[in-house]
Design an enzyme around this catalytic site. Structure first.
Site, PDB file in Angstrom:
ATOM      1  N   GLU A   1     -32.119 -85.569  -5.591  1.00 22.82           N
ATOM      2  CA  GLU A   1     -32.163 -87.019  -5.727  1.00 22.82           C
ATOM      3  C   GLU A   1     -31.043 -87.667  -4.922  1.00 22.82           C
ATOM      4  OE1 GLU A   1     -31.162 -88.448  -9.623  1.00 22.82           O
ATOM      5  OE2 GLU A   1     -29.539 -86.993  -9.890  1.00 22.82           O
TER       6      GLU A   1
ATOM      7  N   CYS B   1     -32.955 -93.679  -3.245  1.00 21.15           N
ATOM      8  CA  CYS B   1     -33.815 -92.686  -3.889  1.00 21.15           C
ATOM      9  C   CYS B   1     -35.196 -92.616  -3.249  1.00 21.15           C
ATOM     10  CB  CYS B   1     -33.904 -92.954  -5.384  1.00 21.15           C
ATOM     11  SG  CYS B   1     -34.682 -94.526  -5.850  1.00 21.15           S
TER      12      CYS B   1
ATOM     13  N   HIS C   1     -36.150 -95.411 -10.450  1.00 23.52           N
ATOM     14  CA  HIS C   1     -35.592 -94.244  -9.767  1.00 23.52           C
ATOM     15  C   HIS C   1     -36.690 -93.220  -9.521  1.00 23.52           C
ATOM     16  CE1 HIS C   1     -32.586 -91.487  -8.343  1.00 23.52           C
ATOM     17  NE2 HIS C   1     -32.877 -90.569  -9.253  1.00 23.52           N
TER      18      HIS C   1
END
Length: 553
Positions: A530, A464, A518
């Site tokens: 993402e 990420c 994240h």
């Protein structure tokens, strides 16, 4: 550039044709300088009078930009079951990375397109006889809305039955197995590139996507057949490719301008423009433009005895047709690298479109690339009147033919078939949309823990924060460098209401005591890009309810 005397002579003999060339330029979805993924929603149109001095007749309305891609039918095997066996799988081999799978079979065994798509490269790989693939085919496709390239290598020249720009369908017969290049025995080398071969994508094990794939159309299917070879049972799981956002029709994203330019081979100030101009049409690569510029001027501003000027040697009257303020500095100049190289690219693409049409109708014969180069020197009218390589007149024998040989010889020093593309941000455009354009190049790449950095994917993908690090750095032209982890990135910039997050803002979630676990890139409208987790891919997703936003630009 065209000799004015040659150009005026061929202009008298040529038929004046009007040309309307569709050029893949900036997307209506972004204001960024799109190098590797042109995907224009509404391509602009450049209209020119075909037979301007020094250029010859250049068009019949054939578009020189990449052709629109549509969603591919399900993948099919690239060879018929029972005709080949897998002899070498994907992964490390002999001290290097083997980026594909080898399907061994007798020379002449049919090869089929695995997906629907557009052929962007077909023929010589530029590596030379006995080296690498020697000959190959690269096909760009859309799979679940995401960019994918398939690569087919080691065919003999007469075993290739498609050309750049051709539309193909899954299961279509496109070639036969050969033993060209660095091959150790007759086989097809097959690669699968989410993100695009020429657009900074990354190769994955093809046996995953091929798992359970049907035979090509019309190919016999022996009872109980599966993809042959010792690696089939242990191959990776099928890769789930993400859906790109709606609203824009992607064009052929992998035109050669996206890649194959050897690192460090051209002056740095030229690289962006060779990539841009080399993205205008599939026939003209940045390496070919670099070779032509070296032959014309040695990358210097020059004025020839015939009055041709600048880096790419345009005469006055033809510059009036092709010269544009491509670099946005308010001046149209042959001494501006951007203006000169983009004019060179448009002109060569126009010539390529016309010459391809003549080859198709049988009025011209010869190697297409050689004829494109000849037309740059002598005008496409000279190619037409000679029925191929301009010949007979002393100017053609003493200037044009040696010029073609020189450019072809130079091309190899600028070519690296394994070199990917590089998104180049435009300093004059807003950074946020360019951040998103940089990220979109990699839709469909696998999630790899620890993967990616400011330079792009690593180990075949992104995690990420690797994705956000790359997109922010690339989209700002290197002006903003984020720390590497999501926890560290949370400390950068200013928190904003999540419903105000737009392109280039960061979204954070999965908060723990140490911070967010994240991070993603906001698109606006409740959407984000993402790299979610192991087993998934870079994709567009809805913003989740637990997320917070920060503005870092």
């Amino acid at each position: 550039m065209t000799n004015p005397k040659i150009g005026s002579r061929t202009r008298c003999a040529a038929v004046a044709l009007a040309l309307s060339v569709t050029a893949g330029v900036l997307s209506a979805c972004t204001t960024g300088a799109v190098i590797d993924l042109p995907h224009p929603c509404k391509p602009t149109t450049r209209s020119t009078s075909a037979d301007s001095p020094g250029r010859g007749s250049t068009g019949n309305g054939t578009p020189s930009a990449a052709t629109d891609l549509t969603e591919s039918a399900p993948i099919r095997l690239p060879t018929a079951p029972g005709t080949t066996a897998v002899t070498s799988g994907f992964g490390p081999r002999w001290g290097t990375m083997h980026r594909g799978v080898d399907f061994a079979g007798p020379e002449g065994t049919p090869i089929y397109s695995a997906l629907d798509g557009t052929v962007i490269l077909a023929g010589s790989s530029g590596e030379g006889p006995g080296v690498g693939f020697e000959n190959w085919i690269v096909i760009d496709s859309l799979v679940n809305g995401s960019a994918v390239s398939t690569v087919y290598g080691h065919m003999w020249p007469n075993g290739i039955h498609v050309k750049p720009g051709d539309k193909v369908t899954a299961g279509q017969h496109i070639a036969e197995i050969g033993n060209a290049g660095g091959s150790t025995g007759a086989h097809l080398h097959f690669e699968y590139w989410p993100g695009g071969k020429l657009t900074a994508g990354a190769a994955i094990d093809p046996m995953g996507p091929l798992s359970g794939a049907p035979a090509p159309d019309g190919a016999p299917v022996p009872s109980g057949s599966q993809p042959a070879g010792p690696d089939a049972a242990s191959s990776t799981a099928a890769v789930r490719l993400a859906s790109a956002s709606a609203g824009c029709t992607k064009n052929g994203f992998g035109t050669p301008g996206a890649g194959q330019l050897k690192a460090g081979s051209v002056p740095k100030e030229f690289e962006e423009w060779f990539r841009k101009a080399g993205s205008l049409c599939p026939q003209i690569s940045p390496a070919l433009l670099a070779a032509d510029t070296k032959a014309e001027s040695g990358f210097r501003v020059q004025t020839s005895g015939a009055g041709a000027k600048g880096y790419t040697q345009f005469i006055d009257e033809t510059w009036a047709s092709y010269g544009k303020d491509e670099d946005g500095n308010g001046v149209i100049s042959r001494s501006d690298i951007g203006d000169a190289v983009m004019a060179q690219g448009h002109y060569m693409c126009d010539n390529a479109a016309q010459i391809d049409a003549w080859i198709a109708d049988g009025s011209v014969k010869g190697d297409p690339k050689s004829l494109y180069i000849a037309a740059y020197n002598a005008g496409s009218g000279a190619v037409k009147s000679s029925g191929g390589m301009p010949s007979g007149h002393p100017d053609y024998e003493n200037e044009t033919k040696p010029y073609v040989a020189k450019v072809l010889a130079y091309e190899a020093e600028f070519t690296d078939p394994d070199a990917g593309g590089a998104f180049i941000a435009s300093p004059a455009s807003p950074a946020g949309p360019q951040v998103i354009t940089a990220a979109r190049q990699h839709l469909g790449l696998p999630y790899v823990w620890g993967g990616g950095n400011i330079n792009g994917p690593s180990s075949g993908g992104f995690d990420c924060s690797g994705l956000t690090s790359y997109a922010i750095y690339s989209g700002t032209g290197g002006r903003v460098t984020l720390p590497r982890t999501s926890e560290q990135q949370w400390t950068v910039g200013t928190e904003i209401p999540v419903d105000q997050a737009g392109p280039g803002d960061l979204l954070f979630g999965n908060f723990q005591s140490t911070g967010p676990g994240h991070v993603a890139l906001a698109l606006g409208g409740g959407q984000m890009i993402e790299a979610p987790q192991t087993g998934d891919v870079v994709k567009q997703s809805p913003v989740r309810s637990d997320m917070k936003a920060r503005r870092v630009l």
